[in-house]
Design a protein around this motif. Structure first.
Motif, PDB file in Angstrom:
ATOM      1  N   SER A 122      -2.523  11.036 -15.495  1.00  0.00           N
ATOM      2  CA  SER A 122      -2.256  10.983 -14.052  1.00  0.00           C
ATOM      3  C   SER A 122      -3.210  10.014 -13.357  1.00  0.00           C
ATOM      4  O   SER A 122      -2.803   9.292 -12.430  1.00  0.00           O
ATOM      5  CB  SER A 122      -2.379  12.376 -13.432  1.00  0.00           C
ATOM      6  N   SER A 123      -4.473   9.959 -13.785  1.00  0.00           N
ATOM      7  CA  SER A 123      -5.425   8.994 -13.216  1.00  0.00           C
ATOM      8  C   SER A 123      -4.983   7.565 -13.526  1.00  0.00           C
ATOM      9  O   SER A 123      -5.084   6.671 -12.679  1.00  0.00           O
ATOM     10  CB  SER A 123      -6.834   9.230 -13.769  1.00  0.00           C
ATOM     11  N   TRP A 124      -4.503   7.366 -14.730  1.00  0.00           N
ATOM     12  CA  TRP A 124      -4.040   6.028 -15.119  1.00  0.00           C
ATOM     13  C   TRP A 124      -2.835   5.605 -14.284  1.00  0.00           C
ATOM     14  O   TRP A 124      -2.741   4.472 -13.827  1.00  0.00           O
ATOM     15  CB  TRP A 124      -3.701   6.027 -16.606  1.00  0.00           C
ATOM     16  N   GLN A 125      -1.899   6.533 -14.063  1.00  0.00           N
ATOM     17  CA  GLN A 125      -0.726   6.221 -13.235  1.00  0.00           C
ATOM     18  C   GLN A 125      -1.144   5.911 -11.798  1.00  0.00           C
ATOM     19  O   GLN A 125      -0.657   4.958 -11.193  1.00  0.00           O
ATOM     20  CB  GLN A 125       0.252   7.387 -13.265  1.00  0.00           C
ATOM     21  N   ALA A 126      -2.066   6.715 -11.255  1.00  0.00           N
ATOM     22  CA  ALA A 126      -2.512   6.501  -9.879  1.00  0.00           C
ATOM     23  C   ALA A 126      -3.263   5.185  -9.731  1.00  0.00           C
ATOM     24  O   ALA A 126      -3.297   4.602  -8.638  1.00  0.00           O
ATOM     25  CB  ALA A 126      -3.396   7.656  -9.428  1.00  0.00           C
ATOM     26  N   SER A 127      -3.862   4.686 -10.810  1.00  0.00           N
ATOM     27  CA  SER A 127      -4.666   3.465 -10.719  1.00  0.00           C
ATOM     28  C   SER A 127      -3.841   2.240 -10.377  1.00  0.00           C
ATOM     29  O   SER A 127      -4.406   1.206  -9.988  1.00  0.00           O
ATOM     30  CB  SER A 127      -5.408   3.231 -12.041  1.00  0.00           C
ATOM     31  N   PHE A 128      -2.517   2.323 -10.486  1.00  0.00           N
ATOM     32  CA  PHE A 128      -1.689   1.174 -10.122  1.00  0.00           C
ATOM     33  C   PHE A 128      -1.557   1.031  -8.608  1.00  0.00           C
ATOM     34  O   PHE A 128      -0.921   0.104  -8.126  1.00  0.00           O
ATOM     35  CB  PHE A 128      -0.327   1.267 -10.792  1.00  0.00           C
ATOM     36  N   ALA A 129      -2.186   1.949  -7.862  1.00  0.00           N
ATOM     37  CA  ALA A 129      -2.311   1.783  -6.419  1.00  0.00           C
ATOM     38  C   ALA A 129      -3.509   0.904  -6.073  1.00  0.00           C
ATOM     39  O   ALA A 129      -3.714   0.568  -4.902  1.00  0.00           O
ATOM     40  CB  ALA A 129      -2.465   3.147  -5.739  1.00  0.00           C
ATOM     41  N   LEU A 130      -4.311   0.532  -7.081  1.00  0.00           N
ATOM     42  CA  LEU A 130      -5.485  -0.305  -6.874  1.00  0.00           C
ATOM     43  C   LEU A 130      -5.170  -1.769  -7.163  1.00  0.00           C
ATOM     44  O   LEU A 130      -4.353  -2.076  -8.030  1.00  0.00           O
ATOM     45  CB  LEU A 130      -6.626   0.144  -7.792  1.00  0.00           C
ATOM     46  N   ARG A 131      -5.835  -2.651  -6.436  1.00  0.00           N
ATOM     47  CA  ARG A 131      -5.669  -4.079  -6.705  1.00  0.00           C
ATOM     48  C   ARG A 131      -6.237  -4.412  -8.075  1.00  0.00           C
ATOM     49  O   ARG A 131      -7.248  -3.834  -8.498  1.00  0.00           O
ATOM     50  CB  ARG A 131      -6.355  -4.908  -5.616  1.00  0.00           C
ATOM     51  N   GLU A 132      -5.602  -5.324  -8.780  1.00  0.00           N
ATOM     52  CA  GLU A 132      -5.930  -5.588 -10.175  1.00  0.00           C
ATOM     53  C   GLU A 132      -7.381  -6.020 -10.383  1.00  0.00           C
ATOM     54  O   GLU A 132      -8.006  -5.636 -11.362  1.00  0.00           O
ATOM     55  CB  GLU A 132      -4.984  -6.653 -10.748  1.00  0.00           C
ATOM     56  N   ASP A 133      -7.937  -6.838  -9.476  1.00  0.00           N
ATOM     57  CA  ASP A 133      -9.307  -7.296  -9.672  1.00  0.00           C
ATOM     58  C   ASP A 133     -10.339  -6.200  -9.395  1.00  0.00           C
ATOM     59  O   ASP A 133     -11.530  -6.397  -9.619  1.00  0.00           O
ATOM     60  CB  ASP A 133      -9.603  -8.523  -8.803  1.00  0.00           C
ATOM     61  N   PHE A 134      -9.876  -5.044  -8.918  1.00  0.00           N
ATOM     62  CA  PHE A 134     -10.755  -3.911  -8.633  1.00  0.00           C
ATOM     63  C   PHE A 134     -10.485  -2.740  -9.572  1.00  0.00           C
ATOM     64  O   PHE A 134     -11.349  -1.904  -9.817  1.00  0.00           O
ATOM     65  CB  PHE A 134     -10.542  -3.491  -7.170  1.00  0.00           C
ATOM     66  N   ARG A 135      -9.301  -2.720 -10.136  1.00  0.00           N
ATOM     67  CA  ARG A 135      -8.802  -1.559 -10.879  1.00  0.00           C
ATOM     68  C   ARG A 135      -9.631  -1.238 -12.122  1.00  0.00           C
ATOM     69  O   ARG A 135     -10.041  -0.091 -12.328  1.00  0.00           O
ATOM     70  CB  ARG A 135      -7.343  -1.805 -11.253  1.00  0.00           C
ATOM     71  N   SER A 231       5.346   2.235  -1.458  1.00  0.00           N
ATOM     72  CA  SER A 231       4.930   2.284  -0.055  1.00  0.00           C
ATOM     73  C   SER A 231       4.541   0.917   0.495  1.00  0.00           C
ATOM     74  O   SER A 231       4.361   0.762   1.709  1.00  0.00           O
ATOM     75  CB  SER A 231       3.750   3.243   0.112  1.00  0.00           C
ATOM     76  N   GLY A 232       4.383  -0.080  -0.384  1.00  0.00           N
ATOM     77  CA  GLY A 232       3.993  -1.409   0.091  1.00  0.00           C
ATOM     78  C   GLY A 232       2.532  -1.479   0.500  1.00  0.00           C
ATOM     79  O   GLY A 232       2.163  -2.272   1.370  1.00  0.00           O
ATOM     80  N   LEU A 233       1.683  -0.648  -0.110  1.00  0.00           N
ATOM     81  CA  LEU A 233       0.253  -0.626   0.179  1.00  0.00           C
ATOM     82  C   LEU A 233      -0.536  -0.675  -1.123  1.00  0.00           C
ATOM     83  O   LEU A 233      -0.038  -0.290  -2.184  1.00  0.00           O
ATOM     84  CB  LEU A 233      -0.122   0.634   0.963  1.00  0.00           C
ATOM     85  N   GLN A 234      -1.788  -1.135  -1.001  1.00  0.00           N
ATOM     86  CA  GLN A 234      -2.638  -1.247  -2.180  1.00  0.00           C
ATOM     87  C   GLN A 234      -4.090  -1.067  -1.753  1.00  0.00           C
ATOM     88  O   GLN A 234      -4.494  -1.524  -0.677  1.00  0.00           O
ATOM     89  CB  GLN A 234      -2.452  -2.610  -2.840  1.00  0.00           C
TER      90      GLN A 234
END
Length: 248
Positions: A122-135, A231-234
């Motif tokens: 679930s943490s891994w799935q939620a991490s796609f809400a983070l920008r790639e250079d920060f994830r 949602s179009g947010l990151q």
């Protein structure tokens, strides 16, 4: 005979000014009509374009155009709460369909290896809400916080929110949200829950909403990733919250 010819010349010369005046009047009339039409078109162009969208249940709702970077405060707050809540809610069990299609009930979460540690699915799935250079860097911190006992069922966690501020606009399409929360970790040593303060400033940016291009063929993991990004947010950054400054 000479008198008749003179009268004819006189009549012809009198008609020319009348014709010129008539032509001028007609041109002015056409100009006024064109000006009126232009004003009407301009006023219509400035009005919001009405649109109707039909939902799957057959109902129609009115829509109106908005700036592509505009997001409502409630959407921003809910996105932040859902993303971090999913990121820091740990359990040894997950829905079987999240790992394999058509898997019944719940199954043991194998976790995802991150460096020398491990995070929940679930943490891994939620991490796609983070920008790639920060994830990636943030996931390493989550792996350090995640107890290994989570994966054998001897520990679990809940992110308990005390307050979430209204989003503050930093620049068009970018907001800051301050939150005060506690990460409650339950294990055999702390059955009542060990509270780890989680007070953060979260920086959220608008992105193009992502939709599933092939929903009927997507795997459960792919569906979960697309769902996080609808949602179009990151989240582009998460910083420690200055509590003293917040209380001023």
């Amino acid at each position: 005979m000479q008198i008749l010819k003179h009268k004819q010349r006189f009549d012809s010369s009198a008609i020319l000014p009348l014709f010129a005046l008539s032509t001028l009047g007609l041109q002015i009339l056409l100009l006024l009509i064109s000006l009126g039409s232009a004003i009407s078109v301009w006023s219509i162009a400035r009005k919001p374009v009405p649109a109707m969208v039909q939902l799957l249940d057959g109902h129609s709702v009115a829509m109106e155009p908005v700036d592509p970077h505009q997001r409502t405060p409630s959407i921003i707050r809910q996105f932040t709460k859902d993303s971090l809540g999913l990121m820091f809610t740990w359990s040894s069990k997950i829905q079987g369909s999240n790992v394999k299609p058509n898997a019944p009930g719940t199954v043991r979460d194998p976790g995802i290896s991150i460096g020398t540690g491990r995070i929940t699915t679930s943490s891994w799935q939620a991490s796609f809400a983070l920008r790639e250079d920060f994830r990636n860097a943030f996931l390493e911190q989550v792996a350090k916080l995640t107890p290994s006992d989570v994966f054998n069922g001897d520990a679990q966690s809940v992110l308990s929110f005390e307050s979430i501020s209204e989003p503050r606009l930093i620049k068009p399409g970018e907001w800051q949200i301050d939150l005060v929360a506690n990460l409650l970790i339950f294990d055999s040593t702390h059955p009542q829950g060990n509270a780890v303060p989680f007070n953060k400033s979260v920086f959220v940016t608008a992105i193009e909403p992502t939709t599933d291009p092939l929903p009927e063929h997507s795997s459960p993991i792919q569906k979960a990733v697309y769902h996080v990004q609808t949602s179009g947010l990151q989240i582009r950054e998460i910083r420690d919250l200055d509590i003293e400054q917040l209380n001023r």
